[in-house]
Write an enzyme that holds these catalytic residues in place. Structure first.
Site, PDB file in Angstrom:
ATOM      1  N   LYS A 128       0.851  -1.203   0.000  1.00 30.08           N
ATOM      2  CA  LYS A 128       0.000   0.000   0.000  1.00 30.08           C
ATOM      3  C   LYS A 128       0.879   1.243   0.000  1.00 30.08           C
ATOM      4  CE  LYS A 128      -3.379   2.522   2.897  1.00 30.08           C
ATOM      5  NZ  LYS A 128      -4.366   2.430   4.008  1.00 30.08           N
ATOM      6  N   LYS A 165     -10.433  12.342   8.734  1.00 28.46           N
ATOM      7  CA  LYS A 165     -10.023  11.837  10.049  1.00 28.46           C
ATOM      8  C   LYS A 165      -9.979  12.982  11.056  1.00 28.46           C
ATOM      9  CE  LYS A 165      -6.874   8.136   8.478  1.00 28.46           C
ATOM     10  NZ  LYS A 165      -7.550   6.952   9.040  1.00 28.46           N
ATOM     11  N   ASP A 221       1.337   5.821   5.934  1.00 27.47           N
ATOM     12  CA  ASP A 221       0.385   4.936   5.255  1.00 27.47           C
ATOM     13  C   ASP A 221       0.933   4.339   3.949  1.00 27.47           C
ATOM     14  OD1 ASP A 221      -2.022   3.704   5.678  1.00 27.47           O
ATOM     15  OD2 ASP A 221      -3.217   5.209   4.629  1.00 27.47           O
ATOM     16  N   GLU A 245      -9.660   3.695   1.956  1.00 27.14           N
ATOM     17  CA  GLU A 245      -9.099   3.944   0.627  1.00 27.14           C
ATOM     18  C   GLU A 245      -8.037   2.929   0.230  1.00 27.14           C
ATOM     19  OE1 GLU A 245      -7.878   5.154   3.287  1.00 27.14           O
ATOM     20  OE2 GLU A 245      -5.725   4.959   2.991  1.00 27.14           O
ATOM     21  N   ARG A 272      -7.756  -0.275   0.517  1.00 29.22           N
ATOM     22  CA  ARG A 272      -8.259  -1.475  -0.168  1.00 29.22           C
ATOM     23  C   ARG A 272      -8.611  -1.189  -1.617  1.00 29.22           C
ATOM     24  NH1 ARG A 272     -12.869  -2.180   4.276  1.00 29.22           N
ATOM     25  NH2 ARG A 272     -11.172  -1.280   5.495  1.00 29.22           N
TER      26      ARG A 272
HETATM   27  N1  BES Z   1      -4.532   4.017   6.958  1.00 24.12           N
HETATM   28  C1  BES Z   1      -5.678   3.687   7.715  1.00 24.12           C
HETATM   29  C2  BES Z   1      -5.424   2.595   8.758  1.00 24.12           C
HETATM   30  C3  BES Z   1      -4.463   2.923   9.864  1.00 24.12           C
HETATM   31  C4  BES Z   1      -4.915   3.375  11.089  1.00 24.12           C
HETATM   32  C5  BES Z   1      -3.094   2.724   9.700  1.00 24.12           C
HETATM   33  C6  BES Z   1      -4.016   3.666  12.100  1.00 24.12           C
HETATM   34  C7  BES Z   1      -2.196   3.004  10.720  1.00 24.12           C
HETATM   35  C8  BES Z   1      -2.664   3.475  11.930  1.00 24.12           C
HETATM   36  C9  BES Z   1      -6.786   3.210   6.784  1.00 24.12           C
HETATM   37  O1  BES Z   1      -6.802   3.771   5.514  1.00 24.12           O
HETATM   38  C10 BES Z   1      -8.073   3.576   7.432  1.00 24.12           C
HETATM   39  O2  BES Z   1      -8.334   4.740   7.557  1.00 24.12           O
HETATM   40  N2  BES Z   1      -8.857   2.582   7.794  1.00 24.12           N
HETATM   41  C11 BES Z   1     -10.119   2.800   8.416  1.00 24.12           C
HETATM   42  C12 BES Z   1     -11.107   1.829   7.814  1.00 24.12           C
HETATM   43  C13 BES Z   1     -12.526   2.106   8.154  1.00 24.12           C
HETATM   44  C14 BES Z   1     -12.979   3.405   7.545  1.00 24.12           C
HETATM   45  C15 BES Z   1     -13.373   0.965   7.644  1.00 24.12           C
HETATM   46  C16 BES Z   1      -9.949   2.565   9.906  1.00 24.12           C
HETATM   47  O3  BES Z   1      -9.174   1.707  10.315  1.00 24.12           O
HETATM   48  O4  BES Z   1     -10.571   3.310  10.670  1.00 24.12           O
HETATM   49 ZN    ZN Z   2      -5.020   4.460   4.808  1.00 19.95          ZN
HETATM   50 MN    MN Z   3      -7.884   5.602   5.476  1.00 22.26          MN
END
Ligand code: BES
Ligand code: ZN
Ligand code: MN
Length: 505
Positions: free
Chosen positions: A266, A278, A289, A350, A352
Protein backbone atom coordinates in the site's frame (compact mmCIF):
# COMPACT_ATOMS: atom_id res chain seq x y z
CA UNK A 1 31.32 1.03 9.13
CA UNK A 2 33.48 -2.02 8.60
CA UNK A 3 32.42 -5.48 9.78
CA UNK A 4 34.98 -8.06 10.75
CA UNK A 5 35.61 -11.16 12.87
CA UNK A 6 38.37 -12.02 15.30
CA UNK A 7 39.40 -15.02 17.38
CA UNK A 8 41.74 -13.12 19.72
CA UNK A 9 41.27 -14.20 23.38
CA UNK A 10 38.70 -11.84 24.90
CA UNK A 11 41.04 -10.46 27.56
CA UNK A 12 43.51 -9.31 24.88
CA UNK A 13 40.87 -8.06 22.47
CA UNK A 14 41.68 -4.39 21.89
CA UNK A 15 38.52 -2.41 21.23
CA UNK A 16 36.93 0.73 22.71
CA UNK A 17 33.97 -1.31 23.93
CA UNK A 18 33.33 -5.02 24.14
CA UNK A 19 29.75 -6.26 24.41
CA UNK A 20 29.32 -9.57 26.23
CA UNK A 21 26.02 -11.43 25.87
CA UNK A 22 24.85 -13.14 29.06
CA UNK A 23 21.97 -15.61 29.19
CA UNK A 24 19.64 -15.29 32.16
CA UNK A 25 20.96 -16.89 35.33
CA UNK A 26 24.02 -18.26 33.52
CA UNK A 27 26.75 -16.00 34.88
CA UNK A 28 28.53 -18.87 36.59
CA UNK A 29 28.65 -21.11 33.51
CA UNK A 30 31.84 -21.46 31.48
CA UNK A 31 31.45 -19.03 28.57
CA UNK A 32 32.22 -15.57 27.31
CA UNK A 33 31.37 -13.90 30.63
CA UNK A 34 33.50 -16.27 32.72
CA UNK A 35 36.37 -15.93 30.27
CA UNK A 36 36.54 -12.19 30.80
CA UNK A 37 35.65 -12.26 34.50
CA UNK A 38 38.59 -14.53 35.26
CA UNK A 39 41.04 -11.94 33.90
CA UNK A 40 39.35 -9.45 36.23
CA UNK A 41 39.60 -11.72 39.28
CA UNK A 42 35.85 -12.07 39.64
CA UNK A 43 35.16 -8.35 39.78
CA UNK A 44 32.43 -8.54 37.15
CA UNK A 45 30.59 -11.23 39.09
CA UNK A 46 30.65 -9.08 42.22
CA UNK A 47 29.54 -6.00 40.30
CA UNK A 48 26.73 -7.92 38.61
CA UNK A 49 25.55 -9.11 42.01
CA UNK A 50 25.69 -5.61 43.44
CA UNK A 51 23.76 -4.13 40.50
CA UNK A 52 21.27 -6.99 40.24
CA UNK A 53 22.42 -7.95 36.75
CA UNK A 54 21.18 -11.46 36.01
CA UNK A 55 21.14 -11.51 32.22
CA UNK A 56 17.43 -10.76 32.01
CA UNK A 57 16.29 -9.78 28.54
CA UNK A 58 17.66 -6.36 27.49
CA UNK A 59 19.38 -5.79 30.88
CA UNK A 60 22.55 -3.72 30.58
CA UNK A 61 25.67 -3.14 32.67
CA UNK A 62 28.77 -1.16 31.66
CA UNK A 63 32.11 -1.60 33.43
CA UNK A 64 35.44 0.18 33.26
CA UNK A 65 38.21 -2.48 33.45
CA UNK A 66 40.79 0.18 34.24
CA UNK A 67 43.52 -1.13 31.98
CA UNK A 68 43.21 -4.77 33.03
CA UNK A 69 41.80 -5.84 29.66
CA UNK A 70 42.58 -5.09 26.04
CA UNK A 71 39.15 -3.43 25.84
CA UNK A 72 38.60 0.04 27.30
CA UNK A 73 35.03 -0.74 28.37
CA UNK A 74 32.98 -3.84 29.00
CA UNK A 75 29.26 -4.01 28.44
CA UNK A 76 27.19 -6.92 29.72
CA UNK A 77 24.00 -7.49 27.81
CA UNK A 78 21.11 -9.63 29.02
CA UNK A 79 19.90 -12.14 26.45
CA UNK A 80 17.04 -13.57 28.55
CA UNK A 81 16.55 -17.35 28.97
CA UNK A 82 18.80 -19.43 26.73
CA UNK A 83 15.97 -21.83 25.90
CA UNK A 84 14.02 -18.94 24.34
CA UNK A 85 16.92 -17.58 22.29
CA UNK A 86 16.52 -17.61 18.51
CA UNK A 87 19.01 -16.23 15.95
CA UNK A 88 17.05 -13.02 15.17
CA UNK A 89 17.38 -12.13 18.87
CA UNK A 90 21.06 -11.56 18.10
CA UNK A 91 19.88 -8.35 16.41
CA UNK A 92 19.02 -6.96 19.86
CA UNK A 93 22.61 -7.52 20.99
CA UNK A 94 23.83 -5.68 17.89
CA UNK A 95 21.47 -2.74 18.42
CA UNK A 96 22.35 -2.44 22.15
CA UNK A 97 26.09 -2.64 21.46
CA UNK A 98 25.84 0.14 18.88
CA UNK A 99 23.80 2.35 21.24
CA UNK A 100 26.33 1.88 24.05
CA UNK A 101 29.21 2.40 21.60
CA UNK A 102 27.68 5.68 20.48
CA UNK A 103 27.22 6.76 24.08
CA UNK A 104 30.94 6.45 24.79
CA UNK A 105 32.05 7.61 21.32
CA UNK A 106 33.70 4.27 20.56
CA UNK A 107 35.54 3.96 17.25
CA UNK A 108 35.96 0.21 17.51
CA UNK A 109 33.26 -2.02 18.90
CA UNK A 110 33.70 -5.66 19.82
CA UNK A 111 30.80 -8.08 20.15
CA UNK A 112 31.38 -11.48 21.73
CA UNK A 113 29.50 -14.12 19.77
CA UNK A 114 26.72 -15.65 21.91
CA UNK A 115 26.99 -19.40 22.37
CA UNK A 116 24.88 -21.09 19.71
CA UNK A 117 24.46 -24.54 18.19
CA UNK A 118 26.70 -25.09 15.16
CA UNK A 119 23.72 -25.12 12.83
CA UNK A 120 22.70 -21.68 14.05
CA UNK A 121 26.04 -19.86 13.92
CA UNK A 122 25.46 -18.43 10.44
CA UNK A 123 22.01 -17.14 11.36
CA UNK A 124 23.34 -15.58 14.57
CA UNK A 125 26.07 -13.80 12.58
CA UNK A 126 23.43 -12.51 10.18
CA UNK A 127 21.43 -11.32 13.17
CA UNK A 128 24.42 -9.41 14.55
CA UNK A 129 25.22 -7.87 11.14
CA UNK A 130 21.59 -6.84 10.76
CA UNK A 131 21.36 -5.56 14.35
CA UNK A 132 24.40 -3.29 14.20
CA UNK A 133 23.09 -1.83 10.94
CA UNK A 134 19.63 -1.25 12.45
CA UNK A 135 21.28 0.24 15.54
CA UNK A 136 23.08 2.82 13.42
CA UNK A 137 19.77 4.13 12.12
CA UNK A 138 18.67 7.65 12.81
CA UNK A 139 16.38 9.88 10.82
CA UNK A 140 18.15 13.21 10.62
CA UNK A 141 17.46 14.33 7.07
CA UNK A 142 15.65 17.38 8.39
CA UNK A 143 17.94 18.29 11.30
CA UNK A 144 20.23 21.27 10.75
CA UNK A 145 22.77 19.80 13.15
CA UNK A 146 23.55 16.10 13.12
CA UNK A 147 25.96 13.98 15.10
CA UNK A 148 27.59 11.59 12.67
CA UNK A 149 28.47 8.18 14.08
CA UNK A 150 32.15 7.87 15.05
CA UNK A 151 32.07 4.13 14.85
CA UNK A 152 34.59 2.79 12.33
CA UNK A 153 34.59 -0.92 12.91
CA UNK A 154 32.50 -3.67 14.50
CA UNK A 155 34.37 -6.89 15.22
CA UNK A 156 32.63 -10.10 16.23
CA UNK A 157 34.78 -12.19 18.54
CA UNK A 158 34.65 -15.96 18.69
CA UNK A 159 37.27 -18.65 19.10
CA UNK A 160 35.40 -20.72 16.54
CA UNK A 161 35.71 -18.07 13.85
CA UNK A 162 39.37 -18.65 13.08
CA UNK A 163 41.09 -19.62 9.83
CA UNK A 164 38.86 -20.49 6.86
CA UNK A 165 35.67 -19.79 8.89
CA UNK A 166 36.59 -16.10 8.96
CA UNK A 167 35.71 -15.46 5.33
CA UNK A 168 32.30 -17.13 5.47
CA UNK A 169 31.56 -15.49 8.82
CA UNK A 170 32.32 -12.08 7.32
CA UNK A 171 29.97 -12.85 4.43
CA UNK A 172 27.18 -13.73 6.90
CA UNK A 173 27.71 -10.44 8.76
CA UNK A 174 27.64 -8.56 5.46
CA UNK A 175 24.43 -10.22 4.36
CA UNK A 176 22.82 -9.29 7.68
CA UNK A 177 23.98 -5.73 7.08
CA UNK A 178 22.44 -5.76 3.59
CA UNK A 179 19.06 -6.77 5.04
CA UNK A 180 19.47 -4.13 7.77
CA UNK A 181 20.25 -1.48 5.17
CA UNK A 182 17.13 -2.36 3.18
CA UNK A 183 15.12 -2.04 6.42
CA UNK A 184 16.70 1.34 7.14
CA UNK A 185 15.87 2.50 3.65
CA UNK A 186 12.20 1.67 4.24
CA UNK A 187 12.36 3.45 7.61
CA UNK A 188 13.61 6.61 5.90
CA UNK A 189 10.70 6.53 3.48
CA UNK A 190 8.16 5.95 6.26
CA UNK A 191 9.63 8.67 8.48
CA UNK A 192 9.89 11.14 5.62
CA UNK A 193 7.05 13.66 5.82
CA UNK A 194 4.30 13.49 3.22
CA UNK A 195 5.38 16.78 1.67
CA UNK A 196 8.67 15.10 0.79
CA UNK A 197 7.77 11.43 0.38
CA UNK A 198 5.22 11.90 -2.38
CA UNK A 199 4.18 9.30 -4.96
CA UNK A 200 6.84 10.71 -7.29
CA UNK A 201 9.49 10.35 -4.56
CA UNK A 202 8.58 6.67 -4.13
CA UNK A 203 8.89 6.30 -7.89
CA UNK A 204 12.31 7.95 -7.75
CA UNK A 205 13.38 5.49 -5.07
CA UNK A 206 12.24 2.59 -7.25
CA UNK A 207 14.12 3.96 -10.26
CA UNK A 208 17.28 4.33 -8.17
CA UNK A 209 17.12 0.75 -6.92
CA UNK A 210 16.38 -0.50 -10.43
CA UNK A 211 19.37 1.35 -11.84
CA UNK A 212 21.74 0.18 -9.14
CA UNK A 213 20.70 -3.48 -9.29
CA UNK A 214 19.70 -3.87 -12.93
CA UNK A 215 15.96 -4.36 -12.31
CA UNK A 216 13.18 -3.59 -14.76
CA UNK A 217 11.14 -0.59 -13.72
CA UNK A 218 7.96 0.91 -15.10
CA UNK A 219 6.21 3.90 -13.59
CA UNK A 220 2.70 4.64 -14.83
CA UNK A 221 1.03 8.04 -14.52
CA UNK A 222 -2.65 8.87 -14.12
CA UNK A 223 -3.46 8.69 -17.84
CA UNK A 224 -1.72 5.34 -18.26
CA UNK A 225 -3.57 3.86 -15.29
CA UNK A 226 -6.82 5.20 -16.70
CA UNK A 227 -6.12 3.34 -19.94
CA UNK A 228 -5.69 0.14 -17.95
CA UNK A 229 -9.06 0.75 -16.29
CA UNK A 230 -7.76 1.23 -12.74
CA UNK A 231 -10.89 3.07 -11.65
CA UNK A 232 -10.63 2.12 -7.97
CA UNK A 233 -7.05 3.31 -7.52
CA UNK A 234 -7.80 6.49 -9.48
CA UNK A 235 -10.93 7.16 -7.41
CA UNK A 236 -8.67 7.62 -4.40
CA UNK A 237 -6.19 9.67 -6.44
CA UNK A 238 -8.80 11.99 -7.94
CA UNK A 239 -8.90 14.33 -4.95
CA UNK A 240 -5.14 14.75 -4.77
CA UNK A 241 -3.29 17.45 -6.65
CA UNK A 242 -0.05 15.47 -6.33
CA UNK A 243 0.10 13.03 -9.23
CA UNK A 244 -0.30 9.32 -8.53
CA UNK A 245 2.45 6.92 -9.53
CA UNK A 246 1.84 3.25 -10.22
CA UNK A 247 5.23 1.70 -9.48
CA UNK A 248 6.29 -1.65 -10.91
CA UNK A 249 9.73 -3.15 -10.27
CA UNK A 250 10.76 -6.53 -11.60
CA UNK A 251 13.64 -8.80 -10.70
CA UNK A 252 14.48 -11.52 -13.21
CA UNK A 253 16.78 -14.36 -12.13
CA UNK A 254 19.62 -15.44 -14.42
CA UNK A 255 18.24 -18.95 -15.00
CA UNK A 256 14.69 -20.24 -15.28
CA UNK A 257 12.71 -18.99 -12.26
CA UNK A 258 11.58 -21.69 -9.82
CA UNK A 259 8.67 -19.47 -8.76
CA UNK A 260 7.13 -16.11 -9.64
CA UNK A 261 5.95 -14.02 -6.74
CA UNK A 262 4.30 -10.60 -6.58
CA UNK A 263 4.89 -8.28 -3.64
CA UNK A 264 2.24 -5.59 -3.39
CA UNK A 265 2.51 -2.73 -0.91
CA UNK A 266 0.00 0.00 0.00
CA UNK A 267 1.37 3.38 -1.02
CA UNK A 268 -0.91 6.06 0.38
CA UNK A 269 1.69 8.76 1.01
CA UNK A 270 -0.78 10.65 3.17
CA UNK A 271 -4.15 9.48 4.41
CA UNK A 272 -6.31 12.41 5.48
CA UNK A 273 -9.34 10.16 5.21
CA UNK A 274 -10.59 12.16 2.23
CA UNK A 275 -14.10 13.60 2.63
CA UNK A 276 -14.71 11.06 5.41
CA UNK A 277 -11.98 13.09 7.05
CA UNK A 278 -10.02 11.84 10.05
CA UNK A 279 -9.96 13.72 13.36
CA UNK A 280 -6.71 15.68 13.86
CA UNK A 281 -5.18 13.21 16.31
CA UNK A 282 -5.75 10.24 14.01
CA UNK A 283 -4.21 12.13 11.08
CA UNK A 284 -0.91 12.91 12.83
CA UNK A 285 0.77 9.65 11.89
CA UNK A 286 -0.75 9.21 8.46
CA UNK A 287 2.49 9.87 6.60
CA UNK A 288 3.16 6.23 7.51
CA UNK A 289 0.39 4.94 5.26
CA UNK A 290 2.87 3.99 2.53
CA UNK A 291 4.86 1.66 4.80
CA UNK A 292 3.84 -1.42 2.80
CA UNK A 293 4.99 0.21 -0.44
CA UNK A 294 8.23 1.37 1.18
CA UNK A 295 8.84 -2.21 2.32
CA UNK A 296 8.34 -3.85 -1.07
CA UNK A 297 10.45 -1.24 -2.88
CA UNK A 298 13.26 -1.33 -0.32
CA UNK A 299 13.26 -5.12 0.01
CA UNK A 300 13.99 -5.33 -3.72
CA UNK A 301 17.46 -3.87 -3.08
CA UNK A 302 18.40 -6.79 -0.78
CA UNK A 303 16.57 -9.34 -2.96
CA UNK A 304 18.42 -8.21 -6.08
CA UNK A 305 21.72 -8.41 -4.19
CA UNK A 306 20.99 -12.01 -3.14
CA UNK A 307 20.09 -13.10 -6.68
CA UNK A 308 17.55 -15.80 -5.76
CA UNK A 309 16.18 -18.11 -8.51
CA UNK A 310 12.76 -16.46 -8.11
CA UNK A 311 11.07 -13.91 -10.37
CA UNK A 312 9.76 -11.01 -8.30
CA UNK A 313 7.27 -8.30 -9.18
CA UNK A 314 7.08 -5.44 -6.69
CA UNK A 315 4.11 -3.15 -7.09
CA UNK A 316 2.96 -0.03 -5.28
CA UNK A 317 -0.02 2.04 -6.39
CA UNK A 318 1.07 5.31 -4.82
CA UNK A 319 -1.26 8.23 -4.19
CA UNK A 320 -2.42 10.64 -1.53
CA UNK A 321 -5.92 10.44 -0.07
CA UNK A 322 -7.11 14.05 0.12
CA UNK A 323 -10.39 15.94 0.38
CA UNK A 324 -10.98 18.51 -2.34
CA UNK A 325 -13.58 19.68 -4.85
CA UNK A 326 -12.47 16.80 -7.05
CA UNK A 327 -12.35 14.22 -4.30
CA UNK A 328 -14.41 11.04 -4.49
CA UNK A 329 -17.54 11.09 -2.33
CA UNK A 330 -19.24 8.64 -0.01
CA UNK A 331 -21.88 6.95 -2.15
CA UNK A 332 -19.86 7.07 -5.37
CA UNK A 333 -19.53 3.86 -7.35
CA UNK A 334 -16.38 2.92 -9.28
CA UNK A 335 -15.28 0.05 -11.49
CA UNK A 336 -11.73 -1.25 -11.18
CA UNK A 337 -9.45 -3.01 -13.67
CA UNK A 338 -11.04 -6.36 -12.82
CA UNK A 339 -14.48 -5.10 -13.80
CA UNK A 340 -15.80 -5.39 -10.25
CA UNK A 341 -17.81 -2.37 -9.10
CA UNK A 342 -17.47 -0.91 -5.62
CA UNK A 343 -19.84 1.35 -3.72
CA UNK A 344 -17.63 3.66 -1.65
CA UNK A 345 -19.37 4.43 1.62
CA UNK A 346 -16.32 5.69 3.47
CA UNK A 347 -13.49 7.46 1.66
CA UNK A 348 -11.18 6.60 4.57
CA UNK A 349 -11.31 2.93 3.56
CA UNK A 350 -9.10 3.94 0.63
CA UNK A 351 -6.20 1.53 0.94
CA UNK A 352 -8.26 -1.47 -0.17
CA UNK A 353 -9.35 0.43 -3.30
CA UNK A 354 -5.78 1.19 -4.35
CA UNK A 355 -4.77 -2.40 -3.54
CA UNK A 356 -7.68 -3.92 -5.48
CA UNK A 357 -6.28 -2.60 -8.75
CA UNK A 358 -2.67 -3.35 -7.81
CA UNK A 359 -3.54 -6.95 -6.92
CA UNK A 360 -5.58 -7.46 -10.08
CA UNK A 361 -2.74 -5.96 -12.10
CA UNK A 362 -0.08 -8.35 -10.78
CA UNK A 363 -2.45 -11.28 -11.20
CA UNK A 364 -2.73 -10.39 -14.90
CA UNK A 365 1.05 -10.55 -15.12
CA UNK A 366 0.84 -14.28 -14.48
CA UNK A 367 2.29 -14.93 -11.02
CA UNK A 368 2.31 -18.07 -8.87
CA UNK A 369 1.43 -16.18 -5.71
CA UNK A 370 0.71 -12.71 -4.35
CA UNK A 371 1.96 -11.36 -1.03
CA UNK A 372 0.40 -8.01 -0.19
CA UNK A 373 1.08 -5.77 2.82
CA UNK A 374 -0.63 -2.64 4.01
CA UNK A 375 -1.25 -0.33 6.94
CA UNK A 376 -4.86 -1.18 6.29
CA UNK A 377 -6.95 -0.93 9.45
CA UNK A 378 -6.95 0.61 12.90
CA UNK A 379 -9.02 -2.45 13.83
CA UNK A 380 -5.96 -4.64 13.34
CA UNK A 381 -4.11 -2.62 15.99
CA UNK A 382 -7.05 -3.15 18.35
CA UNK A 383 -6.96 -6.88 17.62
CA UNK A 384 -3.23 -7.62 17.85
CA UNK A 385 -1.59 -4.57 19.39
CA UNK A 386 1.27 -2.43 18.14
CA UNK A 387 3.95 -5.11 17.79
CA UNK A 388 2.30 -7.76 15.68
CA UNK A 389 1.22 -7.86 12.07
CA UNK A 390 -1.71 -9.93 10.90
CA UNK A 391 -1.67 -12.51 8.13
CA UNK A 392 -4.92 -13.45 6.38
CA UNK A 393 -5.27 -16.03 3.68
CA UNK A 394 -7.32 -18.90 2.29
CA UNK A 395 -4.17 -20.63 1.06
CA UNK A 396 -2.84 -22.81 3.84
CA UNK A 397 0.48 -23.69 2.23
CA UNK A 398 1.38 -20.16 1.35
CA UNK A 399 0.34 -18.56 4.63
CA UNK A 400 2.31 -21.16 6.57
CA UNK A 401 5.39 -20.36 4.51
CA UNK A 402 4.94 -16.64 5.14
CA UNK A 403 4.41 -17.15 8.89
CA UNK A 404 7.52 -19.27 9.08
CA UNK A 405 9.57 -16.68 7.14
CA UNK A 406 8.40 -14.01 9.60
CA UNK A 407 9.40 -16.15 12.55
CA UNK A 408 12.84 -16.83 11.11
CA UNK A 409 13.26 -13.13 10.39
CA UNK A 410 12.15 -12.18 13.91
CA UNK A 411 9.14 -10.09 12.91
CA UNK A 412 6.04 -10.95 14.90
CA UNK A 413 3.13 -12.16 12.77
CA UNK A 414 -0.14 -13.78 13.78
CA UNK A 415 -2.86 -15.25 11.63
CA UNK A 416 -6.40 -13.87 11.72
CA UNK A 417 -9.30 -16.03 10.48
CA UNK A 418 -11.24 -14.97 7.40
CA UNK A 419 -14.59 -15.58 9.10
CA UNK A 420 -17.02 -16.28 6.21
CA UNK A 421 -19.94 -14.35 7.73
CA UNK A 422 -17.90 -11.13 7.80
CA UNK A 423 -17.57 -11.34 4.00
CA UNK A 424 -21.37 -11.08 3.67
CA UNK A 425 -21.31 -7.66 5.32
CA UNK A 426 -19.52 -6.28 2.25
CA UNK A 427 -22.51 -6.98 -0.02
CA UNK A 428 -23.97 -3.93 -1.70
CA UNK A 429 -27.52 -3.55 -2.98
CA UNK A 430 -26.48 -1.46 -5.93
CA UNK A 431 -22.90 -2.53 -6.79
CA UNK A 432 -20.80 -5.72 -6.63
CA UNK A 433 -19.62 -4.77 -3.13
CA UNK A 434 -19.18 -1.95 -0.64
CA UNK A 435 -15.82 -0.75 0.68
CA UNK A 436 -16.81 -1.08 4.36
CA UNK A 437 -18.46 -3.85 6.34
CA UNK A 438 -20.42 -4.01 9.55
CA UNK A 439 -17.89 -2.37 11.84
CA UNK A 440 -16.73 -5.28 14.00
CA UNK A 441 -13.79 -7.36 12.84
CA UNK A 442 -12.60 -4.52 10.64
CA UNK A 443 -9.23 -6.10 9.84
CA UNK A 444 -10.94 -9.28 8.63
CA UNK A 445 -13.53 -7.31 6.68
CA UNK A 446 -10.73 -5.50 4.83
CA UNK A 447 -9.04 -8.84 4.15
CA UNK A 448 -12.26 -10.18 2.64
CA UNK A 449 -12.60 -7.10 0.46
CA UNK A 450 -9.24 -7.86 -1.18
CA UNK A 451 -9.71 -11.59 -1.85
CA UNK A 452 -11.71 -11.50 -5.12
CA UNK A 453 -9.09 -9.32 -6.81
CA UNK A 454 -6.48 -12.06 -6.55
CA UNK A 455 -8.73 -14.56 -8.33
CA UNK A 456 -7.59 -18.14 -7.70
CA UNK A 457 -3.94 -17.20 -7.26
CA UNK A 458 -2.56 -18.05 -3.81
CA UNK A 459 -2.79 -14.79 -1.90
CA UNK A 460 -1.70 -13.62 1.54
CA UNK A 461 -2.69 -10.24 2.98
CA UNK A 462 -0.60 -8.73 5.77
CA UNK A 463 -2.09 -5.92 7.85
CA UNK A 464 0.93 -4.03 9.21
CA UNK A 465 -0.94 -1.02 10.67
CA UNK A 466 0.41 -1.72 14.19
CA UNK A 467 4.10 -2.50 13.86
CA UNK A 468 4.90 -0.33 10.81
CA UNK A 469 5.16 2.79 12.95
CA UNK A 470 6.03 2.96 16.67
CA UNK A 471 4.95 5.46 19.32
CA UNK A 472 8.33 4.88 20.93
CA UNK A 473 11.37 2.63 20.51
CA UNK A 474 10.74 -1.13 20.92
CA UNK A 475 12.82 -4.23 20.20
CA UNK A 476 15.26 -3.48 17.40
CA UNK A 477 13.15 -0.52 16.32
CA UNK A 478 13.45 3.21 16.90
CA UNK A 479 10.41 5.45 17.38
CA UNK A 480 8.55 6.00 14.10
CA UNK A 481 9.10 3.89 10.98
CA UNK A 482 10.31 0.35 11.66
CA UNK A 483 10.78 -0.96 8.13
CA UNK A 484 8.55 -3.92 8.96
CA UNK A 485 8.10 -6.31 7.12
CA UNK A 486 11.25 -5.90 4.96
CA UNK A 487 13.12 -8.67 6.80
CA UNK A 488 10.26 -11.12 6.35
CA UNK A 489 10.05 -10.33 2.63
CA UNK A 490 13.76 -10.83 2.09
CA UNK A 491 13.71 -14.09 4.03
CA UNK A 492 10.65 -15.30 2.13
CA UNK A 493 11.95 -14.55 -1.34
CA UNK A 494 15.63 -15.39 -0.92
CA UNK A 495 15.32 -18.45 1.35
CA UNK A 496 11.80 -19.81 1.90
CA UNK A 497 10.75 -19.92 -1.75
CA UNK A 498 14.05 -21.29 -3.17
CA UNK A 499 14.12 -23.96 -0.44
CA UNK A 500 10.55 -25.02 -1.16
CA UNK A 501 10.47 -24.82 -4.95
CA UNK A 502 14.14 -24.90 -5.93
CA UNK A 503 14.80 -28.58 -5.41
CA UNK A 504 14.36 -30.82 -8.41
CA UNK A 505 12.45 -34.00 -7.64
N1 BES B 1 -4.53 4.02 6.96
C1 BES B 1 -5.68 3.69 7.72
C2 BES B 1 -5.42 2.60 8.76
C3 BES B 1 -4.46 2.92 9.86
C4 BES B 1 -4.91 3.38 11.09
C5 BES B 1 -3.09 2.72 9.70
C6 BES B 1 -4.02 3.67 12.10
C7 BES B 1 -2.20 3.00 10.72
C8 BES B 1 -2.66 3.48 11.93
C9 BES B 1 -6.79 3.21 6.78
O1 BES B 1 -6.80 3.77 5.51
C10 BES B 1 -8.07 3.58 7.43
O2 BES B 1 -8.33 4.74 7.56
N2 BES B 1 -8.86 2.58 7.79
C11 BES B 1 -10.12 2.80 8.42
C12 BES B 1 -11.11 1.83 7.81
C13 BES B 1 -12.53 2.11 8.15
C14 BES B 1 -12.98 3.40 7.55
C15 BES B 1 -13.37 0.96 7.64
C16 BES B 1 -9.95 2.57 9.91
O3 BES B 1 -9.17 1.71 10.32
O4 BES B 1 -10.57 3.31 10.67
ZN1 ZN C 1 -5.02 4.46 4.81
MN1 MN D 1 -7.88 5.60 5.48
Amino acid sequence: MKLDVSSTPLSHFEVDLIAIPVFEGRLDEPGRFQEIDQSLNGRLTRLAELEGFEGKSEQLLVYNPDGKLGASRVMLYGMGPRAEFTPPDARLLGVAAIKAGRGCKAKTLGIAMPRAAKSKVDAVLEGIGCGVTLGEYSFDEFKSETKPSELEEVIVNSKELAGPRQRTARARLEWGATVGAATNRARDLVNGPANDVTPERLAKEAREIAKKHGLKVKIRNRAECEKLGMGLYLAVAQGASREPRFIHLQYEPAGKPVRTVALVGKGVTFDSGGLSIKPAKAMEEMKCDMAGGAAVISAMAAIAAAKPPVRVHAVCAATENMPSGDAYRPGDIFKGMSGRTVEVLNTDAEGRLTLADAIHFVNQEGVDEILEMSTLTGACIVALGKYTMAAMSKHEDMVKRVLSAAETAGEDMWRLPLVPRIAKELKSEIADCKNIGGGYGGAISAGHFLLPFAGDTPFVHLDIAGPAFGDGPWGVNPKGGTGIPVQTLVQYVTRTLPEKFGKKK
